[in-house]
Design a protein around this motif. Structure first.
Motif, PDB file in Angstrom:
ATOM      1  N   LYS A  76       4.172  14.255 -10.011  1.00  0.00           N
ATOM      2  CA  LYS A  76       3.755  14.870  -8.748  1.00  0.00           C
ATOM      3  C   LYS A  76       2.258  15.154  -8.755  1.00  0.00           C
ATOM      4  N   ILE A  77       1.758  15.731  -9.830  1.00  0.00           N
ATOM      5  CA  ILE A  77       0.335  16.037  -9.914  1.00  0.00           C
ATOM      6  C   ILE A  77      -0.487  14.750 -10.007  1.00  0.00           C
ATOM      7  N   SER A  78       0.083  13.723 -10.652  1.00  0.00           N
ATOM      8  CA  SER A  78      -0.627  12.454 -10.836  1.00  0.00           C
ATOM      9  C   SER A  78      -0.777  11.671  -9.539  1.00  0.00           C
ATOM     10  N   GLU A  79       0.020  11.985  -8.551  1.00  0.00           N
ATOM     11  CA  GLU A  79      -0.058  11.269  -7.269  1.00  0.00           C
ATOM     12  C   GLU A  79      -1.231  11.834  -6.480  1.00  0.00           C
ATOM     13  N   LEU A  80      -2.423  11.481  -6.919  1.00  0.00           N
ATOM     14  CA  LEU A  80      -3.651  12.001  -6.309  1.00  0.00           C
ATOM     15  C   LEU A  80      -3.746  11.620  -4.836  1.00  0.00           C
ATOM     16  N   LEU A  81      -4.429  12.461  -4.083  1.00  0.00           N
ATOM     17  CA  LEU A  81      -4.687  12.136  -2.683  1.00  0.00           C
ATOM     18  C   LEU A  81      -5.642  10.948  -2.615  1.00  0.00           C
ATOM     19  N   LEU A  82      -5.258   9.942  -1.844  1.00  0.00           N
ATOM     20  CA  LEU A  82      -6.096   8.754  -1.667  1.00  0.00           C
ATOM     21  C   LEU A  82      -6.207   8.431  -0.188  1.00  0.00           C
ATOM     22  N   PRO A  83      -7.345   7.876   0.214  1.00  0.00           N
ATOM     23  CA  PRO A  83      -7.456   7.422   1.598  1.00  0.00           C
ATOM     24  C   PRO A  83      -6.566   6.196   1.795  1.00  0.00           C
ATOM     25  N   LEU A  84      -6.042   6.030   2.991  1.00  0.00           N
ATOM     26  CA  LEU A  84      -5.074   4.977   3.257  1.00  0.00           C
ATOM     27  C   LEU A  84      -5.584   3.573   2.915  1.00  0.00           C
ATOM     28  N   PRO A  85      -6.841   3.202   3.188  1.00  0.00           N
ATOM     29  CA  PRO A  85      -7.286   1.858   2.806  1.00  0.00           C
ATOM     30  C   PRO A  85      -7.220   1.622   1.295  1.00  0.00           C
ATOM     31  N   VAL A  86      -7.598   2.614   0.509  1.00  0.00           N
ATOM     32  CA  VAL A  86      -7.547   2.478  -0.951  1.00  0.00           C
ATOM     33  C   VAL A  86      -6.092   2.439  -1.416  1.00  0.00           C
ATOM     34  N   ASP A  87      -5.247   3.266  -0.812  1.00  0.00           N
ATOM     35  CA  ASP A  87      -3.831   3.284  -1.175  1.00  0.00           C
ATOM     36  C   ASP A  87      -3.181   1.934  -0.878  1.00  0.00           C
ATOM     37  N   ASP A  88      -3.545   1.302   0.246  1.00  0.00           N
ATOM     38  CA  ASP A  88      -3.036  -0.036   0.546  1.00  0.00           C
ATOM     39  C   ASP A  88      -3.361  -0.995  -0.595  1.00  0.00           C
ATOM     40  N   MET A  89      -4.587  -0.895  -1.095  1.00  0.00           N
ATOM     41  CA  MET A  89      -5.009  -1.806  -2.159  1.00  0.00           C
ATOM     42  C   MET A  89      -4.301  -1.481  -3.471  1.00  0.00           C
ATOM     43  N   VAL A  90      -4.017  -0.216  -3.708  1.00  0.00           N
ATOM     44  CA  VAL A  90      -3.249   0.162  -4.897  1.00  0.00           C
ATOM     45  C   VAL A  90      -1.899  -0.553  -4.867  1.00  0.00           C
ATOM     46  N   HIS A  91      -1.255  -0.596  -3.708  1.00  0.00           N
ATOM     47  CA  HIS A  91       0.030  -1.271  -3.578  1.00  0.00           C
ATOM     48  C   HIS A  91      -0.117  -2.761  -3.885  1.00  0.00           C
ATOM     49  N   ALA A  92      -1.201  -3.375  -3.396  1.00  0.00           N
ATOM     50  CA  ALA A  92      -1.430  -4.796  -3.652  1.00  0.00           C
ATOM     51  C   ALA A  92      -1.642  -5.051  -5.144  1.00  0.00           C
ATOM     52  N   VAL A  93      -2.393  -4.176  -5.793  1.00  0.00           N
ATOM     53  CA  VAL A  93      -2.662  -4.309  -7.227  1.00  0.00           C
ATOM     54  C   VAL A  93      -1.370  -4.181  -8.031  1.00  0.00           C
ATOM     55  N   LEU A  94      -0.548  -3.207  -7.678  1.00  0.00           N
ATOM     56  CA  LEU A  94       0.675  -2.982  -8.429  1.00  0.00           C
ATOM     57  C   LEU A  94       1.694  -4.105  -8.241  1.00  0.00           C
TER      58      LEU A  94
END
Length: 199
Positions: free
Chosen positions: A87-105
């Motif tokens: 829960k703590i590790s799920e840092l707040l990210l802006p949506l464009p960066v979060d989209d890219m995190v999904h692509a990377v994973l």
């Protein structure tokens, strides 16, 4: 999720930067970045990335990849330093960066090998995400402590601004029959192509 904990930003930032350097030195790094960029046709969403002003995937893909990797390194550092607190590790990210995190994973095999070899875990659980990123949150503090310089504000957009932009985009999408942020549309391909073929 803003951590609101007593995590020392310098410790998180230092460890995040170290994780990223280890990733970049890993023998699979080139395969990882190449395969991530090759996956770009599947990155498209109707929300996160299109909220970037004058978004162009060819121009913005590589910088977004850099930001996603930094975000994942910080998340991995927090996960490690909190003894595995998802829960703590799920840092707040802006949506464009979060989209890219999904692509990377999506590069699951390579990421799994890197995680195993480095002895780190890149936590990500959409059920724990909180789309409330705001300037000055813990994520920004950790990022600054990592020594990567200033965040590119083109991608690190405050949630209020992202929501404003997405509301505008949804109006545009709606004008061509795309609804619910791309989660539905009223375009009838069955009759559209049947009619075109019959003519």
């Amino acid at each position: 999720m803003d951590t609101s904990t007593k995590l020392d930003p310098t410790t998180v930032g230092r460890r995040g930067a170290e994780i990223l350097k280890q990733m970049q030195a890993h023998p699979l790094w080139e395969r990882f970045t190449t395969s991530s960029m090759r996956y770009s046709p599947c990155w498209a969403t109707y929300t996160g990335m299109p909220a970037i002003s004058k978004f162009d995937l060819d121009r913005d893909g590589q910088p977004l990849l850099v930001e996603a990797m930094r975000a994942l390194a910080l998340k991995a550092a927090v996960y490690e330093l909190t003894g595995g607190d998802e829960k703590i590790s799920e840092l707040l990210l802006p949506l464009p960066v979060d989209d890219m995190v999904h692509a990377v994973l999506a590069q699951h095999t390579v990421m799994s090998h890197i995680e195993r070899d480095l002895g780190v875990l890149f936590p990500h659980d959409t059920a724990l995400e909180d789309f409330a990123y705001h300037r000055g949150c813990d994520t920004d503090t950790f990022y600054a402590a990592a020594g990567w310089g200033g965040q590119p504000l083109r991608y690190w957009l405050d949630t209020v601004e992202v929501d404003r932009r997405i509301a505008h985009l949804n109006g545009l999408y709606g004008s061509v029959g795309i609804a619910a942020g791309g989660r539905g549309h009223d375009i009838d391909f069955d009759t559209m192509f049947t009619t075109a073929t019959a003519a």
